[in-house]
Enzyme design. Structure first.
Site: not given
Ligand code: GRF
Length: 202
Positions: A12-13, A64, A89-90, A92, A108, A144
């Site tokens: 979504s971002n 990795r 979600m990896r 690095l 974040h 983070d």
């Molecule tokens: C979001 O909450 C963002 O802050 C985090 O991953 C989540 C999923 O975001 N990094 P998206 O809908 O996959 O962009």
């Protein structure tokens, strides 16, 4: 600048970033969307928007460093100038992160340095904070913990559960991330000696 967006899921971002970058005068062009999960729904959005798309299935790599080496090669093959992590979600490796120092951003869902890691909305509720939000930062080897480019705050309202809070934060992410990416890709904000430096007048 040529920008790559890295995703793992719904993206979504990424969708809000692609919408914003379509506006005239946006400083930079998203040219590549890459996911560590071939089935990531976001890849279809990116392809529809005309980006090159790639999937690097992390399960196909022994470790990795091998994954990160392949990722680095793909980014260089597309002459990428700026890497934007968006729900990627990896974790690095430090070597990869150092190679892209000052040229890689992440968002974040908390007001860092509060609530690092995952389940940030549950953490906020458990801590009883009244302000929560999201942070765009340069990526450094520590998770983070990178120099902060921009933040947005939202109230924690009575009766909030993690889902309600996450939705309120996500709406702010969709506004904050395009603005923060534009700051960096236009050169108005940059990383210098481990700190974010803003051009005069920002
Ligand atoms: C979001 O909450 C963002 O802050 C985090 O991953 C989540 C999923 O975001 N990094 P998206 O809908 O996959 O962009």
């Amino acid at each position: 600048p040529r920008i790559a967006v890295l995703i793992s899921g719904r993206g979504s971002n990424m969708v809000s970033l692609l919408r914003a970058s379509a506006a005239p005068g946006f400083p930079g062009r998203f040219v590549l969307a890459l996911s560590n999960r071939p089935e990531a729904a976001g890849l279809a959005h990116a392809a529809a928007a005309g980006l090159a798309t790639e999937a690097l299935d992390h399960r196909a790599f022994p470790d990795r460093p091998a994954f990160d080496a392949a990722l680095d090669a793909r980014l260089r093959a597309h002459a990428i100038d700026l890497v934007v992590l968006a729900g990627f979600m990896r974790v690095l490796t430090p070597g990869f992160v150092e190679a892209w120092a000052g040229r890689m951003l992440n968002i974040h869902p908390s007001l860092l340095p509060l609530f690092r890691g995952t389940h940030t909305h549950e953490q906020a509720l458990a801590a009883g904070v009244r302000l929560h939000g999201c942070t765009v930062h340069f990526v450094v080897p520590e998770l983070d913990a990178g120099p902060i480019v921009a933040q947005a705050a939202v109230p924690v309202l009575p009766g909030d559960d993690a889902e309600a809070l996450a939705a309120r934060v996500l709406a702010e992410e969709h506004r904050l991330y395009p603005a923060a990416v534009a700051l960096v890709s236009s050169g108005r904000a940059r990383l210098e000696d481990g700190r974010v430096v803003f051009a005069p007048g920002v």
